[in-house]
Structure formats: C-alpha cells, structure tokens
Design a protein around this motif. Structure first.
Motif, mmCIF file in Angstrom:
data_model
loop_
_atom_site.group_PDB
_atom_site.id
_atom_site.type_symbol
_atom_site.label_atom_id
_atom_site.label_comp_id
_atom_site.label_asym_id
_atom_site.label_seq_id
_atom_site.Cartn_x
_atom_site.Cartn_y
_atom_site.Cartn_z
ATOM 1 N N SER A 32 0.828 -1.217 0.000
ATOM 2 C CA SER A 32 0.000 0.000 0.000
ATOM 3 C C SER A 32 0.859 1.263 0.000
ATOM 4 N N ALA A 33 1.910 1.253 0.804
ATOM 5 C CA ALA A 33 2.815 2.408 0.855
ATOM 6 C C ALA A 33 3.513 2.604 -0.489
ATOM 7 N N ALA A 34 3.951 1.513 -1.107
ATOM 8 C CA ALA A 34 4.618 1.611 -2.409
ATOM 9 C C ALA A 34 3.651 2.114 -3.478
ATOM 10 N N LYS A 35 2.407 1.653 -3.423
ATOM 11 C CA LYS A 35 1.399 2.106 -4.390
ATOM 12 C C LYS A 35 1.092 3.592 -4.205
ATOM 13 N N ALA A 36 1.136 4.062 -2.963
ATOM 14 C CA ALA A 36 0.875 5.475 -2.707
ATOM 15 C C ALA A 36 1.945 6.350 -3.346
ATOM 16 N N VAL A 37 3.173 5.846 -3.386
ATOM 17 C CA VAL A 37 4.278 6.584 -3.993
ATOM 18 C C VAL A 37 4.289 6.413 -5.511
ATOM 19 N N ALA A 38 4.080 5.168 -5.968
ATOM 20 C CA ALA A 38 4.209 4.858 -7.391
ATOM 21 C C ALA A 38 2.949 5.167 -8.194
ATOM 22 N N GLY A 39 1.833 5.268 -7.528
ATOM 23 C CA GLY A 39 0.585 5.514 -8.246
ATOM 24 C C GLY A 39 0.152 4.310 -9.053
ATOM 25 N N ASP A 40 -0.354 4.556 -10.246
ATOM 26 C CA ASP A 40 -0.884 3.495 -11.094
ATOM 27 C C ASP A 40 0.181 2.588 -11.706
ATOM 28 N N VAL A 41 1.431 2.930 -11.522
ATOM 29 C CA VAL A 41 2.511 2.140 -12.099
ATOM 30 C C VAL A 41 2.597 0.763 -11.443
ATOM 31 N N LEU A 42 2.380 0.700 -10.141
ATOM 32 C CA LEU A 42 2.493 -0.553 -9.390
ATOM 33 C C LEU A 42 1.134 -1.230 -9.312
ATOM 34 N N LYS A 43 1.033 -2.398 -9.894
ATOM 35 C CA LYS A 43 -0.221 -3.152 -9.916
ATOM 36 C C LYS A 43 -0.184 -4.367 -8.992
ATOM 37 N N ALA A 44 0.962 -4.676 -8.399
ATOM 38 C CA ALA A 44 1.143 -5.901 -7.616
ATOM 39 C C ALA A 44 0.335 -5.877 -6.324
ATOM 40 N N ASP A 45 -0.037 -7.071 -5.894
ATOM 41 C CA ASP A 45 -0.606 -7.252 -4.568
ATOM 42 C C ASP A 45 0.440 -7.959 -3.705
ATOM 43 N N GLY A 46 0.090 -8.243 -2.459
ATOM 44 C CA GLY A 46 1.054 -8.867 -1.556
ATOM 45 C C GLY A 46 1.563 -10.209 -2.032
ATOM 46 N N ALA A 47 0.662 -11.038 -2.539
ATOM 47 C CA ALA A 47 1.064 -12.363 -3.014
ATOM 48 C C ALA A 47 2.028 -12.245 -4.188
ATOM 49 N N ALA A 48 1.769 -11.305 -5.077
ATOM 50 C CA ALA A 48 2.668 -11.104 -6.222
ATOM 51 C C ALA A 48 4.043 -10.646 -5.754
ATOM 52 N N LEU A 49 4.067 -9.815 -4.726
ATOM 53 C CA LEU A 49 5.333 -9.330 -4.191
ATOM 54 C C LEU A 49 6.158 -10.481 -3.621
#
Length: 130
Positions: free
Chosen positions: A67-84
C-alpha cells in the motif's frame, strides 16, 4: 430384518471420510511439512499456497508495504502482496535438512540447511495450522 454388517472396505471408507471432514490439511500439519509446502509453492510459483503459508502478521506487513509503495508509485504498481512474495527474483531451493530446534504450542523454530548454508526459520501456529 437385515442387520448392518461392517465390512473392512466400509470401515476404511468411513474413516477416510471422517478424516477428510475433520483433519487439518496435511500440508500445514507440522512445522517441517509447512516449510516444505511453502518452499515447494515458491518453486512452482504457486502464489495462493505461498501466501497461505505466511502468518497473518507477515501478510499484513507485506500488504502495508504494498500500500505504501502504491501510494508513492501511483498506477505504475499493480502488484498485490502475493505477487510481491513471488517476485523476489530468487528461486527457492530444497533443503538438505530441516529440523525443529524449539517448539511450544504456538511457535516453532526450524534449523534449515540448504546448499551448505544453515539458517533458522521461525513459524507460528495459527488457526490449527503451522
């Protein structure tokens, strides 16, 4: 009037059916088996099983980081926890030895040797599973 006759086949079938209904999943039945299941899931890129193998606290921490990474990256990051979890870039390797060095009702500590390197892996017992 007919009597019920319990044949060996009927008894075995009944026991298997009861076990299927009441037994915990074999893959998470012991600390050693859970470790093996998790590593096998990573090797096979089985995101669902690998994610299931993490503790609730680990999953929550990963989701928080995502969630923190998505807040910084915006729409660029599509991954969820399992994908990470699956995208670490390293492939899991099988262990030469896995042994429990500490264990109580809620925690276990495994000593794992893989490719000549020994490390410790903590596990927790949650919801009837390791």
């Amino acid at each position: 009037m007919r009597r019920f006759e319990a044949t060996p086949r009927l008894l075995i079938s009944g026991c298997l059916a009861l076990c299927a209904l009441g037994c915990k999943p074999e893959k998470w039945a012991s600390p050693e088996r859970s470790y093996d299941t998790f590593v096998t899931a990573l090797k096979k890129s089985d995101r669902a099983v690998a994610w299931e193998g993490l503790s609730k606290a680990s999953r929550a921490a990963i989701e928080k980081d995502v969630s923190a990474a998505k807040a910084v990256a915006g729409d660029v990051l599509k991954a969820d926890g399992a994908a990470l979890v699956m995208s670490s870039g390293k492939r899991a390797t099988g262990a030469e030895q896995v042994r429990v060095v500490e264990r109580d009702q809620t925690h276990a500590l495994l000593e794992v040797t893989a490719k000549g390197v020994t490390f410790r892996a903590p596990l927790v017992f949650e919801d009837g599973q390791w």
